[in-house]
Scaffold this motif. Structure first.
Motif, PDB file in Angstrom:
ATOM      1  N   MET A   1      -1.629  -3.089  -9.075  1.00 21.32           N
ATOM      2  CA  MET A   1      -1.232  -4.484  -8.936  1.00 21.32           C
ATOM      3  C   MET A   1      -0.599  -4.772  -7.578  1.00 21.32           C
ATOM      4  O   MET A   1      -0.744  -5.875  -7.045  1.00 21.32           O
ATOM      5  CB  MET A   1      -0.273  -4.866 -10.067  1.00 21.32           C
TER       6      MET A   1
ATOM      7  N   CYS B   1      -3.518  -5.192  -5.344  1.00 18.61           N
ATOM      8  CA  CYS B   1      -4.138  -6.497  -5.613  1.00 18.61           C
ATOM      9  C   CYS B   1      -3.310  -7.621  -4.994  1.00 18.61           C
ATOM     10  O   CYS B   1      -3.864  -8.599  -4.465  1.00 18.61           O
ATOM     11  CB  CYS B   1      -4.292  -6.716  -7.113  1.00 18.61           C
ATOM     12  N   SER B   2      -1.986  -7.504  -5.044  1.00 18.07           N
ATOM     13  CA  SER B   2      -1.120  -8.526  -4.449  1.00 18.07           C
ATOM     14  C   SER B   2      -1.359  -8.622  -2.951  1.00 18.07           C
ATOM     15  O   SER B   2      -1.418  -9.723  -2.377  1.00 18.07           O
ATOM     16  CB  SER B   2       0.350  -8.204  -4.734  1.00 18.07           C
TER      17      SER B   2
ATOM     18  N   LEU C   1      -4.104  -7.799  -1.422  1.00 14.38           N
ATOM     19  CA  LEU C   1      -5.435  -8.379  -1.239  1.00 14.38           C
ATOM     20  C   LEU C   1      -5.393  -9.896  -1.348  1.00 14.38           C
ATOM     21  O   LEU C   1      -6.063 -10.613  -0.592  1.00 14.38           O
ATOM     22  CB  LEU C   1      -6.408  -7.803  -2.269  1.00 14.38           C
TER      23      LEU C   1
ATOM     24  N   PHE D   1       2.752 -10.823  -7.357  1.00 16.24           N
ATOM     25  CA  PHE D   1       1.329 -11.122  -7.511  1.00 16.24           C
ATOM     26  C   PHE D   1       1.129 -12.623  -7.663  1.00 16.24           C
ATOM     27  O   PHE D   1       0.289 -13.235  -6.990  1.00 16.24           O
ATOM     28  CB  PHE D   1       0.776 -10.375  -8.717  1.00 16.24           C
TER      29      PHE D   1
ATOM     30  N   GLY E   1      -8.994  -8.669  -5.482  1.00 18.69           N
ATOM     31  CA  GLY E   1      -7.631  -8.542  -5.971  1.00 18.69           C
ATOM     32  C   GLY E   1      -7.203  -9.775  -6.745  1.00 18.69           C
ATOM     33  O   GLY E   1      -6.532  -9.689  -7.779  1.00 18.69           O
TER      34      GLY E   1
ATOM     35  N   GLY F   1      -7.289  -8.312 -10.414  1.00 17.40           N
ATOM     36  CA  GLY F   1      -5.870  -8.082 -10.637  1.00 17.40           C
ATOM     37  C   GLY F   1      -5.257  -8.982 -11.692  1.00 17.40           C
ATOM     38  O   GLY F   1      -4.199  -8.667 -12.240  1.00 17.40           O
ATOM     39  N   SER F   2      -5.899 -10.095 -11.995  1.00 15.90           N
ATOM     40  CA  SER F   2      -5.317 -11.051 -12.937  1.00 15.90           C
ATOM     41  C   SER F   2      -5.290 -10.540 -14.376  1.00 15.90           C
ATOM     42  O   SER F   2      -4.686 -11.184 -15.242  1.00 15.90           O
ATOM     43  CB  SER F   2      -6.086 -12.382 -12.880  1.00 15.90           C
TER      44      SER F   2
ATOM     45  N   ASN G   1      -5.544  -1.941 -15.656  1.00 17.75           N
ATOM     46  CA  ASN G   1      -6.917  -1.450 -15.538  1.00 17.75           C
ATOM     47  C   ASN G   1      -7.211  -0.450 -16.656  1.00 17.75           C
ATOM     48  O   ASN G   1      -7.810   0.591 -16.429  1.00 17.75           O
ATOM     49  CB  ASN G   1      -7.086  -0.788 -14.162  1.00 17.75           C
TER      50      ASN G   1
ATOM     51  N   GLY H   1     -10.817  -5.786 -16.452  1.00 16.73           N
ATOM     52  CA  GLY H   1     -10.673  -5.959 -15.012  1.00 16.73           C
ATOM     53  C   GLY H   1     -11.915  -5.511 -14.262  1.00 16.73           C
ATOM     54  O   GLY H   1     -12.321  -6.125 -13.272  1.00 16.73           O
TER      55      GLY H   1
ATOM     56  N   PHE I   1     -14.345  -7.669 -11.834  1.00 16.58           N
ATOM     57  CA  PHE I   1     -14.702  -7.210 -10.492  1.00 16.58           C
ATOM     58  C   PHE I   1     -16.212  -7.325 -10.276  1.00 16.58           C
ATOM     59  O   PHE I   1     -16.680  -7.859  -9.260  1.00 16.58           O
ATOM     60  CB  PHE I   1     -14.240  -5.756 -10.319  1.00 16.58           C
TER      61      PHE I   1
END
Length: 448
Positions: free
Chosen positions: A22, A25-26, A28, A114, A226, A230-231, A235, A240, A244
């Motif tokens: 995460m 992802c944040s 990204l 995030f 991300g 990431g939402s 994973n 997720g 993707f």
């Protein structure tokens, strides 16, 4: 026989893997805002490049501070169905380092940061509709007010545990309503108040740097993984991963569909069309990618690519100056992606909710999506227009006509994006000048 003993479900424990995932992802999602700045910056004329970049970058500062002070608490605290509040989250002053986000295996701090990145990019999206003509100080104040009055409540409706749309069952995996419809409707509300650019529909207003546009689109595409995957906040179960895959699939389909529409309608495959089509696909799959199959993602992307390509021309028909097609791509793409959940949801992804094509013969999910889309669109459009009106009547939203014509970069930032005053000197410059002069002389001799 002794009665059976029922053990309480084991409480979630902090997962280093999900926490690391995460945080990545944040980061990204954050890089999407500079990517958006490049995307928009290349689409405007040279004299507005820096202003366009700054309209995105300033959001990274303003929204960060507001999110820490009260935005996160209002958006995700539990209070009522319209707005949240949690006094322990005010200023992030009473959150333990390993205190988990309820029901998940990541710390509250990770979830907070995030969501901060979502809050940063959403007002930045609006800026593309206002290119060339808005005072930077007025824009900065608008960002602060809009995030507080519009974005925070809508985020609570859609993602808050006691938000009315969340409880109704409106599906928005990563921001079709809260981010894209919200920003697109806001853009429409503001431009209806502040009016058109000088020379709209008369002067050429072509992108000054298509390579910059393509770079921005590439950064957006990269960061969007991300944003979307990431939402799911982890994973562990494959959802997720589905998101993707669907993000990539829908984006490719939308780009191809936009280019096909463009070729048929205008006779060429343009780089701007490829970039815009990719963004349209990313927008449309954002709410729907966790609910549809990869084949459904192809359909979502293709429909969005054609619809958004057609929608960007509406500004010329109806006379609203959406400078960089925020309404045509983000509002229209967000609406399409949100509503298509009601048709293509398989019931095998993020939830068991199904669409019309997968057995929902009562159209239940579609009506829920309509409720979410309609409420967010109306609220954001009206409140954003009112905010713009009040700012315009008090401090003024627009630069003067002379400043707009001469260039907003110099007027607002005392800088220019490209300084050529020092070029042409030295050996290379002299040689180039000599070659050009010789060629010109030869041409004159031939003509003579």
């Amino acid at each position: 026989m002794a009665p059976a003993i029922t053990l309480a479900a084991e409480a979630p424990k902090l997962s280093a893997a999900n926490t690391g995932f995460m945080l990545i992802c944040s980061a990204l999602v954050l890089i999407m805002t500079p990517g958006l700045a490049f995307f928009y910056g290349g689409m405007v004329r040279v004299k507005s490049t820096l202003n366009m970049l700054m309209m995105s970058f300033i959001s990274m500062g303003i929204v960060t501070i507001l999110w820490v002070l009260y935005g996160f608490s209002l958006a995700f605290g539990e209070h009522n169905s319209l707005i949240g509040w949690n006094s322990h989250w005010f200023g992030l002053s009473d959150i333990g380092l390993t205190q988990l986000w309820p029901g998940y295996t990541i710390p509250i701090f990770v979830f907070m940061v995030f969501q901060m990145m979502f809050a940063i990019i959403t007002p930045a999206l609006i800026s593309g509709a206002l290119a060339d003509r808005v005072k930077f100080s007025a824009w900065a104040l608008f960002v602060a007010l809009w995030v507080t009055i519009v974005y925070v409540p809508v985020a609570h409706w859609v993602w808050g545990a006691d938000g009315w749309a969340f409880k109704l069952g409106v599906i928005d995996f990563a921001g079709g309503t809260a981010v894209h419809i919200n920003a697109g409707a806001a853009a429409l509300g503001v431009i209806l108040v502040i009016g058109k650019r000088v020379g709209f529909k008369k002067d050429p207003m072509r992108p000054h740097s298509l390579p910059l546009v393509m770079l921005g689109a590439g950064l957006l595409w990269f960061g969007w993984f991300g944003f979307n995957a990431g939402s799911w906040l982890g994973n562990d179960d494959g959802v997720g991963a589905l998101m993707f895959v669907n993000t990539q699939v829908a984006t490719g389909a939308a780009m191809l569909a936009w280019l096909a529409y463009e070729k048929i309608r205008h006779g060429a495959f343009t780089t701007l069309g490829a970039a815009s089509g990719a963004v349209a696909g990313l927008v449309a799959i954002t709410p729907s990618g966790g609910a549809v199959s990869p084949l459904g993602a192809i359909a979502v992307g293709a429909i969005a690519g054609v619809a958004c390509a057609a929608a960007v021309g509406l500004k010329f028909k109806f006379g609203y100056d959406d400078s960089l097609d925020v309404v045509g791509v983000h509002m229209v793409g967000g609406i399409i992606g949100s509503l298509l959940i009601g048709f293509f949801a398989t019931g095998k992804g993020q939830s068991t909710a199904t669409g019309v094509f997968y057995g929902d013969h009562t159209w239940t999910q579609l009506w829920k999506q309509c409720a979410g889309v309609g409420a967010v669109l109306a609220y954001s459009l009206i409140v954003s227009a009112v905010l713009a009106f009040l700012l315009d009547k008090t401090i003024g939203m627009r630069v003067t006509e002379d400043e707009e014509i001469s260039g907003i970069d110099q007027a607002e930032h005392a800088e220019s994006a490209y300084d050529f005053s020092g070029t042409g000197g030295g050996v290379i410059g002299s040689a180039a000048h000599s070659s050009a002069l010789a060629a010109a002389t030869q041409t004159k001799k031939v003509d003579a």
